[in-house]
Motif scaffolding. Sequence first.
Motif, PDB file in Angstrom:
ATOM      1  N   MET A 100       4.873  52.015  31.352  1.00 11.81           N
ATOM      2  CA  MET A 100       6.058  51.444  32.002  1.00 11.81           C
ATOM      3  C   MET A 100       6.535  52.290  33.175  1.00 11.81           C
ATOM      4  O   MET A 100       7.013  51.764  34.173  1.00 11.81           O
ATOM      5  N   LEU A 101       6.394  53.592  33.076  1.00  9.15           N
ATOM      6  CA  LEU A 101       6.781  54.467  34.184  1.00  9.15           C
ATOM      7  C   LEU A 101       5.961  54.134  35.417  1.00  9.15           C
ATOM      8  O   LEU A 101       6.497  54.002  36.520  1.00  9.15           O
ATOM      9  N   ASN A 102       4.650  53.987  35.240  1.00 11.06           N
ATOM     10  CA  ASN A 102       3.798  53.650  36.383  1.00 11.06           C
ATOM     11  C   ASN A 102       4.184  52.307  36.997  1.00 11.06           C
ATOM     12  O   ASN A 102       4.133  52.134  38.221  1.00 11.06           O
ATOM     13  N   GLY A 110      21.295  64.928  28.841  1.00  8.18           N
ATOM     14  CA  GLY A 110      20.840  66.037  29.663  1.00  8.18           C
ATOM     15  C   GLY A 110      19.351  66.038  29.971  1.00  8.18           C
ATOM     16  O   GLY A 110      18.869  66.873  30.730  1.00  8.18           O
ATOM     17  N   GLU A 111      18.630  65.114  29.397  1.00  9.21           N
ATOM     18  CA  GLU A 111      17.177  65.041  29.601  1.00  9.21           C
ATOM     19  C   GLU A 111      16.894  64.500  31.004  1.00  9.21           C
ATOM     20  O   GLU A 111      17.334  63.425  31.361  1.00  9.21           O
ATOM     21  N   ASN A 112      16.160  65.288  31.789  1.00  6.33           N
ATOM     22  CA  ASN A 112      15.824  64.820  33.131  1.00  6.33           C
ATOM     23  C   ASN A 112      14.352  65.030  33.486  1.00  6.33           C
ATOM     24  O   ASN A 112      13.996  65.095  34.648  1.00  6.33           O
ATOM     25  N   SER A 113      13.520  65.112  32.480  1.00  3.71           N
ATOM     26  CA  SER A 113      12.087  65.252  32.766  1.00  3.71           C
ATOM     27  C   SER A 113      11.243  64.265  31.964  1.00  3.71           C
ATOM     28  O   SER A 113      10.032  64.229  32.124  1.00  3.71           O
ATOM     29  N   SER A 114      11.892  63.478  31.136  1.00  2.00           N
ATOM     30  CA  SER A 114      11.144  62.532  30.303  1.00  2.00           C
ATOM     31  C   SER A 114      10.669  61.338  31.118  1.00  2.00           C
ATOM     32  O   SER A 114      11.163  61.066  32.210  1.00  2.00           O
ATOM     33  N   GLN A 115       9.733  60.610  30.552  1.00  2.00           N
ATOM     34  CA  GLN A 115       9.267  59.386  31.202  1.00  2.00           C
ATOM     35  C   GLN A 115      10.385  58.355  31.283  1.00  2.00           C
ATOM     36  O   GLN A 115      10.496  57.642  32.273  1.00  2.00           O
ATOM     37  N   ASP A 116      11.213  58.294  30.250  1.00  2.00           N
ATOM     38  CA  ASP A 116      12.329  57.346  30.260  1.00  2.00           C
ATOM     39  C   ASP A 116      13.264  57.634  31.428  1.00  2.00           C
ATOM     40  O   ASP A 116      13.691  56.718  32.134  1.00  2.00           O
ATOM     41  N   TYR A 117      13.590  58.899  31.629  1.00  2.00           N
ATOM     42  CA  TYR A 117      14.466  59.300  32.736  1.00  2.00           C
ATOM     43  C   TYR A 117      13.872  58.875  34.072  1.00  2.00           C
ATOM     44  O   TYR A 117      14.534  58.243  34.896  1.00  2.00           O
TER      45      TYR A 117
END
Length: 138
Positions: A43-45, A105-112
């Motif tokens: 989904m990120l792609n 606070g998560e800013n490196s996940s695929q969801d972010y």
Amino acid sequence: MNKIYLIFFLSLISFCSYSQESKEIQKLEIELQKCLDDTQNNMLNCTIEYYNKIDKQLNITYNKIRPTLSKSEQEQLKSKQLAWLKKRDQYFKKVEVETAKELDGENSSQDYRMICSHENALFVRDRIIELEKIYSKN
């Protein structure tokens, strides 16, 4: 559960369209939805590809409109577009901060990255719609 929520959220946003949308934007949104629906795809792609295509479409739209204008109108359009670019950059930063906050606070996940890409693409899409609406008479 979070992934299901994200899929629903992105699907809902993708189908919230304006009547003023060009056929090209509609085509890109259909492509995005097909990509998101295909469980074999990341989904990120899908969202990054959508952002890249919609950003390219903004350039195409701008370059299509510009030659139809007088020199003074071209300067006004350029000035407005430069102001919009500053606004875009501020908006993108705001999306990053708010999305990280929503994800604790998560800013490196695929969801972010997926959420940010999609929100950014929608902002650019809205600019294309705005340009087409304003300059459709020309």
